[in-house]
Design a protein around this motif. Structure first.
Motif, short mmCIF file in Angstrom:
data_model
loop_
_atom_site.label_atom_id
_atom_site.label_comp_id
_atom_site.label_asym_id
_atom_site.label_seq_id
_atom_site.Cartn_x
_atom_site.Cartn_y
_atom_site.Cartn_z
N GLU A 1 56.70 38.78 38.32
CA GLU A 1 55.92 38.62 39.55
C GLU A 1 55.12 37.31 39.58
O GLU A 1 54.51 36.99 40.58
N VAL A 2 55.13 36.60 38.47
CA VAL A 2 54.32 35.39 38.37
C VAL A 2 55.22 34.18 38.15
O VAL A 2 56.10 34.22 37.29
N GLN A 3 55.01 33.15 38.91
CA GLN A 3 55.72 31.91 38.66
C GLN A 3 54.85 30.73 39.08
O GLN A 3 54.00 30.85 39.94
N ASP A 4 55.09 29.62 38.42
CA ASP A 4 54.38 28.39 38.76
C ASP A 4 54.97 27.78 40.02
O ASP A 4 56.16 27.96 40.32
N CYS B 1 48.97 27.77 32.88
CA CYS B 1 47.53 27.80 32.55
C CYS B 1 47.10 29.15 31.97
O CYS B 1 45.97 29.29 31.53
N GLY B 2 47.97 30.16 31.98
CA GLY B 2 47.62 31.47 31.44
C GLY B 2 46.51 32.15 32.21
O GLY B 2 45.67 32.82 31.62
N THR B 3 46.52 31.99 33.53
CA THR B 3 45.43 32.54 34.34
C THR B 3 45.68 33.95 34.83
O THR B 3 44.82 34.54 35.46
N ARG B 4 46.85 34.50 34.55
CA ARG B 4 47.15 35.87 34.96
C ARG B 4 47.40 36.72 33.72
O ARG B 4 48.11 36.29 32.81
N SER B 5 46.86 37.89 33.69
CA SER B 5 47.12 38.82 32.60
C SER B 5 48.48 39.45 32.83
O SER B 5 48.75 39.98 33.90
N ARG C 1 44.87 26.11 38.12
CA ARG C 1 44.91 27.53 37.76
C ARG C 1 45.63 28.35 38.83
O ARG C 1 46.35 29.28 38.51
N GLN C 2 45.42 27.99 40.09
CA GLN C 2 46.05 28.75 41.18
C GLN C 2 47.54 28.45 41.28
O GLN C 2 48.35 29.35 41.48
N ASN C 3 47.93 27.19 41.15
CA ASN C 3 49.33 26.81 41.32
C ASN C 3 50.17 26.95 40.07
O ASN C 3 51.40 26.98 40.16
N TYR D 1 42.64 46.21 35.94
CA TYR D 1 42.65 44.98 35.15
C TYR D 1 43.40 43.84 35.83
O TYR D 1 43.35 42.71 35.35
N GLY D 2 44.10 44.12 36.91
CA GLY D 2 44.76 43.06 37.66
C GLY D 2 45.93 42.41 36.96
O GLY D 2 46.27 41.28 37.26
N CYS D 3 46.54 43.10 36.02
CA CYS D 3 47.66 42.48 35.33
C CYS D 3 48.90 42.49 36.21
O CYS D 3 49.04 43.29 37.12
N THR D 4 49.79 41.58 35.93
CA THR D 4 51.03 41.46 36.68
C THR D 4 52.20 41.46 35.70
O THR D 4 52.04 41.16 34.53
N PHE D 5 53.35 41.79 36.21
CA PHE D 5 54.55 41.70 35.39
C PHE D 5 55.01 40.25 35.39
O PHE D 5 54.83 39.54 36.38
N GLY D 6 55.61 39.82 34.30
CA GLY D 6 56.06 38.45 34.19
C GLY D 6 56.97 38.03 35.32
O GLY D 6 56.93 36.89 35.79
#
Length: 111
Positions: free
Chosen positions: A63-66, A105-109, A98-100, A56-61
C-alpha cells in the motif's frame, strides 16, 4: 522432544529487539497469507474495539510507494533520499520528502 520459543531477541540473552511488539500470537500450524492478512486487519488492541492497524496507523508494504516523479528543490528524488538515509544521514527532515518518499524515508509503519 521439547523446544524453546523466545520472543524479543535472536538467541537467548543476545541481540535484543529494539522497538515495540504490538501483538504476538502463536499458531502451531502454518497460516496462509490470506489468513495472516485477515488477522492483521481484525486483531483488536486488548481492552478496546479498535484494530491494531487503526490505532497504530501501520500499512502493508503493497500500500506504500514512493512518488517516482517527485524531486526536491535541489533535484534530489526518492532514490537520493533512500541512498543517503541508508548511509546513516538524517536527510528526511524535509516534510515534502517524508510525504513523497514514505518508503525511502521510513515514515510509514509497515504491518
Amino acid at each position: 522432544p521439547t523446544s524453546v520459543m523466545t520472543l524479543g531477541h535472536r538467541v537467548p540473552g543476545n541481540w535484543w529487539w529494539r522497538g515495540n511488539i504490538w501483538h504476538m500470537r502463536y499458531y502451531a500450524v502454518p497460516l496462509a497469507a490470506a489468513t495472516v492478512h485477515k488477522l492483521v486487519h481484525q486483531a483488536l488492541v486488548p481492552g478496546t474495539t479498535n484494530t491494531f492497524r487503526s490505532v497504530y496507523g501501520c500499512t502493508f508494504g503493497s500500500e506504500v510507494q514512493d512518488n517516482g516523479r517527485w524531486q526536491d528543490v535541489f533535484g534530489g528524488g526518492c532514490e537520493w533520499y533512500f541512498e543517503h538515509r541508508s548511509k546513516g544521514k538524517n536527510v528526511c527532515a524535509n516534510a515534502d520528502a517524508r510525504q513523497n518518499c514514505p518508503l525511502s524515508c521510513g515514515t510509514r509503519s509497515i504491518c
